[in-house]
Design a protein around this motif. Structure first.
Motif, PDB file in Angstrom:
ATOM      1  N   THR A  13       0.886  -1.317  -0.166  1.00 23.40           N
ATOM      2  CA  THR A  13      -0.136  -0.031  -0.119  1.00 23.40           C
ATOM      3  C   THR A  13       1.048   1.303  -0.201  1.00 23.40           C
ATOM      4  OG1 THR A  13      -1.571  -1.214   1.150  1.00 23.40           O
ATOM      5  CG2 THR A  13      -1.863   1.349   1.181  1.00 23.40           C
ATOM      6  N   PRO A  14       0.207   2.107  -0.869  1.00 22.40           N
ATOM      7  CA  PRO A  14       1.283   3.550  -0.833  1.00 22.40           C
ATOM      8  C   PRO A  14       0.929   4.376   0.442  1.00 22.40           C
ATOM      9  CG  PRO A  14      -0.573   3.592  -2.131  1.00 22.40           C
ATOM     10  CD  PRO A  14      -0.211   2.296  -2.029  1.00 22.40           C
ATOM     11  N   MET A  15       1.997   4.865   1.057  1.00 19.87           N
ATOM     12  CA  MET A  15       1.696   5.901   2.259  1.00 19.87           C
ATOM     13  C   MET A  15       1.759   7.025   1.676  1.00 19.87           C
ATOM     14  SD  MET A  15       4.017   4.214   5.188  1.00 19.87           S
ATOM     15  CE  MET A  15       5.530   4.309   4.409  1.00 19.87           C
ATOM     16  N   GLU A  16       0.809   7.692   2.437  1.00 18.68           N
ATOM     17  CA  GLU A  16       0.694   9.199   2.057  1.00 18.68           C
ATOM     18  C   GLU A  16       1.062  10.224   3.392  1.00 18.68           C
ATOM     19  OE1 GLU A  16      -3.250  10.416   0.825  1.00 18.68           O
ATOM     20  OE2 GLU A  16      -3.593   8.473  -0.199  1.00 18.68           O
ATOM     21  N   GLY A  17       1.591  11.358   3.109  1.00 22.18           N
ATOM     22  CA  GLY A  17       1.992  12.207   3.993  1.00 22.18           C
ATOM     23  C   GLY A  17       3.208  11.919   4.976  1.00 22.18           C
ATOM     24  N   PHE A  18       3.941  11.187   4.307  1.00 19.35           N
ATOM     25  CA  PHE A  18       5.421  10.805   4.803  1.00 19.35           C
ATOM     26  C   PHE A  18       6.420  11.958   4.744  1.00 19.35           C
ATOM     27  CE2 PHE A  18       5.497   9.477   0.365  1.00 19.35           C
ATOM     28  CZ  PHE A  18       7.019   9.625   0.282  1.00 19.35           C
ATOM     29  N   GLY A  19       7.265  12.386   5.518  1.00 22.62           N
ATOM     30  CA  GLY A  19       8.302  13.364   5.517  1.00 22.62           C
ATOM     31  C   GLY A  19       9.402  12.840   4.355  1.00 22.62           C
ATOM     32  N   HIS A  20       9.179  13.400   2.908  1.00 15.72           N
ATOM     33  CA  HIS A  20       9.900  12.823   2.118  1.00 15.72           C
ATOM     34  C   HIS A  20      11.284  13.299   2.144  1.00 15.72           C
ATOM     35  CE1 HIS A  20       9.780  16.489  -0.421  1.00 15.72           C
ATOM     36  NE2 HIS A  20       8.845  16.434   0.019  1.00 15.72           N
ATOM     37  N   GLU A  31      22.254  14.133  -1.416  1.00 12.81           N
ATOM     38  CA  GLU A  31      23.584  14.504  -2.099  1.00 12.81           C
ATOM     39  C   GLU A  31      23.902  13.871  -3.447  1.00 12.81           C
ATOM     40  OE1 GLU A  31      23.333  12.660   0.904  1.00 12.81           O
ATOM     41  OE2 GLU A  31      23.362  14.091   2.219  1.00 12.81           O
ATOM     42  N   LYS A  32      23.169  12.847  -3.783  1.00 14.09           N
ATOM     43  CA  LYS A  32      22.906  12.154  -5.097  1.00 14.09           C
ATOM     44  C   LYS A  32      22.050  13.097  -6.070  1.00 14.09           C
ATOM     45  CE  LYS A  32      24.310   7.856  -3.154  1.00 14.09           C
ATOM     46  NZ  LYS A  32      23.803   6.380  -2.888  1.00 14.09           N
ATOM     47  N   GLY A  33      21.310  13.933  -5.598  1.00 13.89           N
ATOM     48  CA  GLY A  33      20.256  14.653  -6.691  1.00 13.89           C
ATOM     49  C   GLY A  33      19.331  13.716  -6.842  1.00 13.89           C
ATOM     50  N   LEU A  34      18.845  13.127  -5.752  1.00 12.45           N
ATOM     51  CA  LEU A  34      17.787  12.162  -5.892  1.00 12.45           C
ATOM     52  C   LEU A  34      16.611  12.606  -5.044  1.00 12.45           C
ATOM     53  CD1 LEU A  34      19.465   8.670  -6.116  1.00 12.45           C
ATOM     54  CD2 LEU A  34      18.607   9.930  -8.196  1.00 12.45           C
ATOM     55  N   HIS A  35      15.478  11.969  -5.084  1.00  9.37           N
ATOM     56  CA  HIS A  35      14.429  12.502  -4.269  1.00  9.37           C
ATOM     57  C   HIS A  35      13.218  11.256  -4.193  1.00  9.37           C
ATOM     58  CE1 HIS A  35      12.372  13.882  -8.009  1.00  9.37           C
ATOM     59  NE2 HIS A  35      11.107  13.504  -7.175  1.00  9.37           N
ATOM     60  N   THR A  36      12.765  10.981  -3.102  1.00 13.18           N
ATOM     61  CA  THR A  36      11.777   9.997  -2.646  1.00 13.18           C
ATOM     62  C   THR A  36      10.409  10.371  -3.368  1.00 13.18           C
ATOM     63  OG1 THR A  36      12.805   9.467  -0.465  1.00 13.18           O
ATOM     64  CG2 THR A  36      10.745   8.705  -0.851  1.00 13.18           C
ATOM     65  N   ALA A  37       9.592   9.859  -3.926  1.00 15.09           N
ATOM     66  CA  ALA A  37       8.355  10.160  -4.519  1.00 15.09           C
ATOM     67  C   ALA A  37       7.352   9.214  -3.979  1.00 15.09           C
ATOM     68  CB  ALA A  37       8.435   9.769  -6.021  1.00 15.09           C
ATOM     69  N   VAL A  38       7.687   7.779  -3.677  1.00 17.51           N
ATOM     70  CA  VAL A  38       6.712   7.210  -3.131  1.00 17.51           C
ATOM     71  C   VAL A  38       7.163   6.358  -1.934  1.00 17.51           C
ATOM     72  CG1 VAL A  38       4.975   5.127  -3.507  1.00 17.51           C
ATOM     73  CG2 VAL A  38       5.568   6.780  -5.110  1.00 17.51           C
ATOM     74  N   ALA A  39       6.355   5.936  -0.818  1.00 17.38           N
ATOM     75  CA  ALA A  39       7.047   4.973   0.162  1.00 17.38           C
ATOM     76  C   ALA A  39       6.114   4.099   0.171  1.00 17.38           C
ATOM     77  CB  ALA A  39       7.347   5.933   1.403  1.00 17.38           C
ATOM     78  N   PRO A  40       5.961   2.826  -0.037  1.00 18.11           N
ATOM     79  CA  PRO A  40       5.243   1.798   0.131  1.00 18.11           C
ATOM     80  C   PRO A  40       5.332   0.985   1.375  1.00 18.11           C
ATOM     81  CG  PRO A  40       6.944   0.878  -0.922  1.00 18.11           C
ATOM     82  CD  PRO A  40       7.420   2.312  -0.742  1.00 18.11           C
ATOM     83  N   SER A  41       4.179   0.743   1.946  1.00 16.41           N
ATOM     84  CA  SER A  41       4.160  -0.417   2.945  1.00 16.41           C
ATOM     85  C   SER A  41       3.969  -1.658   2.498  1.00 16.41           C
ATOM     86  CB  SER A  41       2.917  -0.040   4.034  1.00 16.41           C
ATOM     87  OG  SER A  41       2.908  -0.958   5.016  1.00 16.41           O
TER      88      SER A  41
END
Length: 59
Positions: A13-20, A31-41
């Motif tokens: 299940t995708p999580m909403e409202g997480f601190g990306h 540092e690598k120029g990447l970012h989190t878009a989705v955090a699944p459970s």
């Protein structure tokens, strides 16, 4: 990803409202120029036996 997990009989299940931004910092993505878009459970479903609940008195 969720469909692939379902095919493996794994619940996802995708999580909403997480601190990306916090995820990015902890995982070193900033540092690598990447970012989190989705955090699944992800995990296996647990089969619970249905239990009868005691009836509550009506007021």
């Amino acid at each position: 990803m969720i469909v692939d997990a379902a095919e493996l009989q794994v619940a996802a299940t995708p999580m909403e409202g997480f601190g990306h931004q916090q995820f990015d910092n902890v995982l070193g993505f900033t540092e690598k120029g990447l970012h989190t878009a989705v955090a699944p459970s992800i995990g296996y479903k647990r089969n619970f036996k249905k239990q009868k609940r005691p009836h509550l008195a009506s007021f």
